[in-house]
Design a protein around this motif. Structure first.
Motif, PDB file in Angstrom:
ATOM      1  N   ILE A   3      38.289  46.309  28.677  1.00  0.00           N
ATOM      2  CA  ILE A   3      38.552  46.984  27.407  1.00  0.00           C
ATOM      3  C   ILE A   3      37.989  46.200  26.236  1.00  0.00           C
ATOM      4  CG2 ILE A   3      40.398  47.643  25.800  1.00  0.00           C
ATOM      5  CD1 ILE A   3      42.049  48.466  28.251  1.00  0.00           C
ATOM      6  N   ASP A   4      38.118  44.881  26.279  1.00  0.00           N
ATOM      7  CA  ASP A   4      37.583  44.047  25.198  1.00  0.00           C
ATOM      8  C   ASP A   4      36.075  44.227  25.041  1.00  0.00           C
ATOM      9  OD1 ASP A   4      40.055  43.022  24.542  1.00  0.00           O
ATOM     10  OD2 ASP A   4      39.799  41.157  25.665  1.00  0.00           O
TER      11      ASP A   4
ATOM     12  N   PRO B  27      44.725  41.632  33.675  1.00  0.00           N
ATOM     13  CA  PRO B  27      43.727  40.779  33.010  1.00  0.00           C
ATOM     14  C   PRO B  27      42.303  41.318  33.133  1.00  0.00           C
ATOM     15  CG  PRO B  27      45.269  39.427  34.247  1.00  0.00           C
ATOM     16  CD  PRO B  27      45.540  40.846  34.632  1.00  0.00           C
ATOM     17  N   GLY B  28      41.953  41.823  34.321  1.00  0.00           N
ATOM     18  CA  GLY B  28      40.621  42.383  34.492  1.00  0.00           C
ATOM     19  C   GLY B  28      40.409  43.618  33.638  1.00  0.00           C
TER      20      GLY B  28
ATOM     21  N   ALA C 243      36.342  52.188  29.224  1.00  0.00           N
ATOM     22  CA  ALA C 243      37.013  51.528  30.350  1.00  0.00           C
ATOM     23  C   ALA C 243      37.676  52.565  31.255  1.00  0.00           C
ATOM     24  CB  ALA C 243      38.049  50.523  29.840  1.00  0.00           C
ATOM     25  N   LYS C 244      38.282  53.582  30.658  1.00  0.00           N
ATOM     26  CA  LYS C 244      38.881  54.656  31.457  1.00  0.00           C
ATOM     27  C   LYS C 244      37.817  55.379  32.277  1.00  0.00           C
ATOM     28  CE  LYS C 244      42.688  55.475  28.226  1.00  0.00           C
ATOM     29  NZ  LYS C 244      43.238  56.370  27.175  1.00  0.00           N
TER      30      LYS C 244
ATOM     31  N   LEU D 204      28.697  46.891  28.037  1.00  0.00           N
ATOM     32  CA  LEU D 204      29.119  46.213  29.261  1.00  0.00           C
ATOM     33  C   LEU D 204      28.226  45.013  29.557  1.00  0.00           C
ATOM     34  CD1 LEU D 204      31.080  46.277  31.677  1.00  0.00           C
ATOM     35  CD2 LEU D 204      29.445  47.762  32.857  1.00  0.00           C
ATOM     36  N   ILE D 205      26.944  45.097  29.221  1.00  0.00           N
ATOM     37  CA  ILE D 205      26.034  43.956  29.338  1.00  0.00           C
ATOM     38  C   ILE D 205      25.425  43.690  27.966  1.00  0.00           C
ATOM     39  CG2 ILE D 205      25.552  44.364  31.770  1.00  0.00           C
ATOM     40  CD1 ILE D 205      22.880  45.604  30.967  1.00  0.00           C
ATOM     41  N   ASP D 206      24.832  42.508  27.823  1.00  0.00           N
ATOM     42  CA  ASP D 206      24.323  42.083  26.519  1.00  0.00           C
ATOM     43  C   ASP D 206      22.828  42.288  26.353  1.00  0.00           C
ATOM     44  OD1 ASP D 206      26.825  40.742  25.424  1.00  0.00           O
ATOM     45  OD2 ASP D 206      26.600  39.716  27.342  1.00  0.00           O
TER      46      ASP D 206
END
Length: 266
Positions: free
Chosen positions: A157-158, A151-152, A165-166, A185-187
């Protein structure tokens, strides 16, 4: 007036202006999360979810040096050195991620300093991540000989896609806020002097909007992330019911009357 709902030495919750703020408060260990802190975080997110006075959840630190440096590795030899212990520990972190993700109330991580390991897991599980330029991000199982959970990994990945992510998981490297923003990764990166004000201003804006719409949108997005490509019967009913809701009628009336709506759904 701020209401202190629940507190202990390391984690506590305050509710003010329809915003539930969960503070991580272990500055001497860069907010490293003990097993008990994971349990408390779950309980406090649940408190926010059940509290009709809370419309938005903000997770933050009481220190400028770290949102959270991750799980407290000092506990690992004692409670995470066997398979049964690992299962127990993994379950508690997964439960918090799932609690944040499934909670239909919007969540924001307000980040300064280190946001690493379990701390980054928590931030990734939130709907939004706002940081100042001091933010440092990473997920580091490759530095510890661990394997990150499904899930993490999916949440990651989303946000950033498989390749990034890799990179994050394989290298275990730490990313500055500028790179974290560039890969999604951040907005937002906000000036340190304005981070708190702008984070709460954004939360207050969400509080003023129709909660029926926000929570319905999040429910639909969660279903899409889990593979849905068309409306389920539940979602069809949710969409149709919105057209007969008091908030819909108020929103239309406010638009026609050129005034701000006063939504009542909580």
């Amino acid at each position: 007036m701020t209401k202190n709902i629940s507190s202990d030495e390391d984690v506590y919750l305050k509710v003010d202006r329809e915003i539930g703020t969960i503070f991580i408060n272990r500055p001497h260990k860069r907010n490293a999360l003990s097993y008990r802190m994971w349990e408390t975080l779950i309980a406090l997110v649940d408190d926010c979810e059940q509290n009709p006075d809370v419309k938005v959840i903000i997770l933050r630190s009481t220190t400028d040096t770290a949102f959270s440096a991750g799980s407290d590795i000092a506990e690992f030899p004692k409670i995470r050195s066997t398979k049964s212990g690992a299962i127990k520990y993994n379950d508690i972190s997964l439960k918090l991620e799932e609690k944040i993700g499934k909670c239909l109330k919007p969540s924001i991580s307000m980040i300064r300093g280190f946001c690493v390991g379990g701390g980054c897991e928590i931030a990734v599980a939130c709907d939004f991540r706002f940081s100042d330029t001091s933010g440092v991000f990473g997920i580091t199982p490759a530095k510890l000989g661990l394997v990150y959970n499904t899930p993490g990994t999916k949440n990651l990945i989303d946000l950033v896609g498989p390749s990034k992510a890799k990179d994050i998981l394989f290298s275990g490297r730490l990313l500055p806020a500028s790179e974290a923003l560039a890969i999604g990764l951040i907005d937002r990166i906000i000036d340190a002097s304005k981070l708190e004000a702008e984070t709460y201003e954004y939360a207050e804006m969400l509080c003023k909007n129709a909660q029926l719409s926000i929570r319905g949108s999040k429910q639909i997005m969660n279903e899409i992330r889990n593979g849905a490509v068309k409306d389920s019967d539940e979602i069809t009913e949710l969409v149709l019911d919105s057209f007969t809701s008091a908030d819909y009628h108020e929103g239309v009336a406010a638009f026609l009357e050129k005034r701000k709506p006063k939504f009542t759904y909580s």
